[in-house]
Write an enzyme that holds these catalytic residues in place. Structure first.
Site, PDB file in Angstrom:
ATOM      1  N   LYS A  22       0.830  -1.207   0.000  1.00  0.00           N
ATOM      2  CA  LYS A  22       0.000   0.000   0.000  1.00  0.00           C
ATOM      3  C   LYS A  22       0.871   1.267   0.000  1.00  0.00           C
ATOM      4  O   LYS A  22       0.355   2.372  -0.061  1.00  0.00           O
ATOM      5  CB  LYS A  22      -0.900   0.009   1.231  1.00  0.00           C
ATOM      6  CG  LYS A  22      -1.879  -1.169   1.265  1.00  0.00           C
ATOM      7  CD  LYS A  22      -2.910  -0.959   2.355  1.00  0.00           C
ATOM      8  CE  LYS A  22      -3.717  -2.213   2.641  1.00  0.00           C
ATOM      9  NZ  LYS A  22      -4.167  -2.945   1.464  1.00  0.00           N
ATOM     10  N   THR A  68      11.086  -3.434   2.698  1.00  0.00           N
ATOM     11  CA  THR A  68      10.214  -4.315   3.455  1.00  0.00           C
ATOM     12  C   THR A  68      10.712  -5.754   3.351  1.00  0.00           C
ATOM     13  O   THR A  68      11.818  -6.009   2.848  1.00  0.00           O
ATOM     14  CB  THR A  68       8.736  -4.097   3.027  1.00  0.00           C
ATOM     15  OG1 THR A  68       7.894  -4.842   3.899  1.00  0.00           O
ATOM     16  CG2 THR A  68       8.472  -4.505   1.596  1.00  0.00           C
ATOM     17  N   LYS A  72      15.103  -6.053   5.288  1.00  0.00           N
ATOM     18  CA  LYS A  72      15.433  -4.999   6.260  1.00  0.00           C
ATOM     19  C   LYS A  72      16.817  -5.178   6.899  1.00  0.00           C
ATOM     20  O   LYS A  72      17.471  -4.197   7.246  1.00  0.00           O
ATOM     21  CB  LYS A  72      14.355  -4.925   7.343  1.00  0.00           C
ATOM     22  CG  LYS A  72      13.016  -4.387   6.829  1.00  0.00           C
ATOM     23  CD  LYS A  72      12.020  -4.216   7.951  1.00  0.00           C
ATOM     24  CE  LYS A  72      10.660  -3.821   7.405  1.00  0.00           C
ATOM     25  NZ  LYS A  72       9.678  -3.554   8.451  1.00  0.00           N
ATOM     26  N   ASP A 108       9.663   2.384  11.732  1.00  0.00           N
ATOM     27  CA  ASP A 108       8.563   1.514  12.178  1.00  0.00           C
ATOM     28  C   ASP A 108       8.126   1.824  13.616  1.00  0.00           C
ATOM     29  O   ASP A 108       6.937   1.904  13.912  1.00  0.00           O
ATOM     30  CB  ASP A 108       8.972   0.036  12.091  1.00  0.00           C
ATOM     31  CG  ASP A 108       9.001  -0.477  10.659  1.00  0.00           C
ATOM     32  OD1 ASP A 108       8.194  -0.001   9.838  1.00  0.00           O
ATOM     33  OD2 ASP A 108       9.838  -1.359  10.363  1.00  0.00           O
ATOM     34  N   GLY A 133       6.378 -10.656  21.960  1.00  0.00           N
ATOM     35  CA  GLY A 133       7.273 -10.939  20.843  1.00  0.00           C
ATOM     36  C   GLY A 133       8.642 -10.348  21.091  1.00  0.00           C
ATOM     37  O   GLY A 133       8.781  -9.362  21.847  1.00  0.00           O
ATOM     38  N   GLY A 135      11.123 -10.678  18.242  1.00  0.00           N
ATOM     39  CA  GLY A 135      11.792 -10.748  16.942  1.00  0.00           C
ATOM     40  C   GLY A 135      12.119  -9.355  16.442  1.00  0.00           C
ATOM     41  O   GLY A 135      12.171  -8.384  17.215  1.00  0.00           O
ATOM     42  N   GLY A 136      12.329  -9.243  15.140  1.00  0.00           N
ATOM     43  CA  GLY A 136      12.710  -7.962  14.555  1.00  0.00           C
ATOM     44  C   GLY A 136      11.673  -6.874  14.781  1.00  0.00           C
ATOM     45  O   GLY A 136      12.021  -5.721  15.071  1.00  0.00           O
ATOM     46  N   MET A 226       0.152  -5.441  15.536  1.00  0.00           N
ATOM     47  CA  MET A 226       0.904  -4.808  14.446  1.00  0.00           C
ATOM     48  C   MET A 226       0.455  -5.301  13.079  1.00  0.00           C
ATOM     49  O   MET A 226       0.728  -4.666  12.067  1.00  0.00           O
ATOM     50  CB  MET A 226       2.391  -5.085  14.613  1.00  0.00           C
ATOM     51  CG  MET A 226       3.035  -4.269  15.690  1.00  0.00           C
ATOM     52  SD  MET A 226       4.806  -4.311  15.392  1.00  0.00           S
ATOM     53  CE  MET A 226       5.398  -3.789  16.968  1.00  0.00           C
TER      54      MET A 226
HETATM   55  P1  ATR Z   1       9.472 -10.268  12.866  1.00  0.00           P
HETATM   56  O1  ATR Z   1      10.531  -9.530  12.100  1.00  0.00           O
HETATM   57  O2  ATR Z   1       8.100 -10.201  12.257  1.00  0.00           O
HETATM   58  O3  ATR Z   1       9.464  -9.915  14.306  1.00  0.00           O
HETATM   59  P2  ATR Z   1      10.828 -12.685  13.592  1.00  0.00           P
HETATM   60  O4  ATR Z   1      12.088 -11.942  13.862  1.00  0.00           O
HETATM   61  O5  ATR Z   1      10.883 -14.013  12.901  1.00  0.00           O
HETATM   62  O6  ATR Z   1       9.853 -11.829  12.706  1.00  0.00           O
HETATM   63  O7  ATR Z   1      10.046 -12.840  14.975  1.00  0.00           O
HETATM   64  C1  ATR Z   1       8.798 -13.474  15.047  1.00  0.00           C
HETATM   65  C2  ATR Z   1       8.262 -13.293  16.458  1.00  0.00           C
HETATM   66  O8  ATR Z   1       6.950 -13.873  16.528  1.00  0.00           O
HETATM   67  C3  ATR Z   1       9.076 -13.987  17.531  1.00  0.00           C
HETATM   68  O9  ATR Z   1       8.928 -13.285  18.733  1.00  0.00           O
HETATM   69  C4  ATR Z   1       8.382 -15.353  17.592  1.00  0.00           C
HETATM   70  O10 ATR Z   1       8.596 -16.049  18.800  1.00  0.00           O
HETATM   71  P3  ATR Z   1       9.908 -17.002  18.980  1.00  0.00           P
HETATM   72  O11 ATR Z   1      11.058 -16.047  19.210  1.00  0.00           O
HETATM   73  O12 ATR Z   1       9.606 -17.827  20.151  1.00  0.00           O
HETATM   74  O13 ATR Z   1      10.039 -17.755  17.687  1.00  0.00           O
HETATM   75  C5  ATR Z   1       6.956 -14.908  17.498  1.00  0.00           C
HETATM   76  N1  ATR Z   1       6.013 -15.942  17.043  1.00  0.00           N
HETATM   77  C6  ATR Z   1       5.869 -16.436  15.793  1.00  0.00           C
HETATM   78  N2  ATR Z   1       4.855 -17.313  15.760  1.00  0.00           N
HETATM   79  C7  ATR Z   1       4.328 -17.371  16.998  1.00  0.00           C
HETATM   80  C8  ATR Z   1       3.253 -18.091  17.608  1.00  0.00           C
HETATM   81  N3  ATR Z   1       2.516 -18.924  16.901  1.00  0.00           N
HETATM   82  N4  ATR Z   1       3.005 -17.888  18.933  1.00  0.00           N
HETATM   83  C9  ATR Z   1       3.764 -17.034  19.643  1.00  0.00           C
HETATM   84  N5  ATR Z   1       4.799 -16.321  19.129  1.00  0.00           N
HETATM   85  C10 ATR Z   1       5.071 -16.485  17.823  1.00  0.00           C
END
Ligand code: ATR
Length: 287
Positions: A22, A68, A72, A108, A133, A135-136, A226
């Protein structure tokens, strides 16, 4: 030459996939609103072709890019200089090209904070925030949140060690902000409903609910996912059963774009009307 034919500065969003982004629509609205002479397109790069595509865009006179999934981290590595928030996030979603090379920024987190505070009217100052969460996506929002001086920030993740790493990384920034920063697994969640709960996990992609404690939700809670879509996410529907107010990440998308526009042009567009238009378009296409 009439104004409409004057050369426009070129920008693009790069990703894979990218067709449904978008961002071109959002930036076209921002250009109209501000009168800035820009052109903004989307660019599909093969997963192993990020750097050559960026270089070719620069060669062709490109002035900046949004970056994106899945590029990143590569954008972070490519930048010659980084903003402090991009360095802290370890990821770049905004590139600016100039005589001094490639500047990398990350808008972000500020996008999330602006959406919560400006569009949703919830102040983070003195708030108790729960971030789900590690992650990134989560890492990118910690510093902008701390800059709003919350009372507490609790980071909870399925893989507990990753939440603990984030707490360690941002301990100094939290101390400066006078914020209590803690985290780990679900047991790190403190008693009493939180003011704001942000779902930064990828769980909504496959309709799974992140581990949380139901007592964290209350009638005064803003539960923010998000992710966004035509319908409320599973996390939002879960939060609603406790009377919480909910929001999806469409406003964050618009506000991160507004901040990128500011990084490039030094002019800050108003995200609210663009968000309203996007919401209406999504509603119409889902009907
Ligand atoms: P992003 O850049 O979108 O944050 P990422 O770095 O792969 O992607 O991180 C994904 C996040 O979503 C992590 O916090 C992951 O938890 P883990 O560190 O335990 O893997 C979380 N996540 C993904 N699927 C999930 C689920 N089904 N339930 C809970 N947490 C989930």
């Amino acid at each position: 030459m009439s104004e409409s034919n004057a050369p426009r500065d070129r920008y693009a969003v790069i990703g894979n996939p990218i067709a449904h982004s978008k961002s071109p629509l959002i930036h076209a609205r921002f250009a109209e609103q501000t009168g800035e002479p820009i052109e903004y397109t989307h660019l599909l790069a093969p997963v192993d072709g990020f750097v050559p595509h960026v270089r070719a865009f620069i060669e062709a006179g490109g002035r900046g890019m949004n970056v994106t999934v899945p590029f990143k981290l590569e954008a972070h590595a490519l930048a010659d200089t980084l903003s402090p928030r991009a360095a802290a996030a370890g990821a770049v979603n905004t590139l600016r090209f100039g005589a001094d090379g490639i500047y990398g920024d990350n808008t972000d987190g500020v996008g999330l904070v602006s959406d919560i505070e400006r569009n949703l009217g919830v102040s983070l100052k003195g708030a108790r925030i729960l971030l789900l969460g590690a992650g990134g996506a989560a890492r990118g929002v910690v510093l902008p949140m701390l800059e709003r001086l919350p009372h507490t920030l609790t980071i909870v993740n399925r893989t507990q060690a990753k939440a603990e790493e984030l707490v360690a990384q941002f301990a100094g920034a939290a101390r400066e902000a006078g914020c209590r920063l803690t985290g780990g697994g679900v047991r790190a969640i403190e008693p009493g409903a939180y003011d704001v709960i942000v779902n930064a996990t990828a769980g909504s992609l496959d309709a799974s609910l992140p581990d949380c404690d139901d007592r964290a939700f209350g009638a005064g809670t803003l539960a923010y996912d998000m992710m966004y879509g035509a319908q409320a996410t599973i996390f939002m529907r879960h939060a609603q059963t406790f009377g919480a107010r909910t929001a999806d990440g469409l406003g964050m998308l618009v506000e991160q774009a507004a901040e990128s526009f500011y990084v490039w042009r030094g002019v800050r567009p108003d995200g609210a009307p663009v968000l309203a238009a996007l919401r209406e378009m999504m509603r119409a296409s889902a009907a």
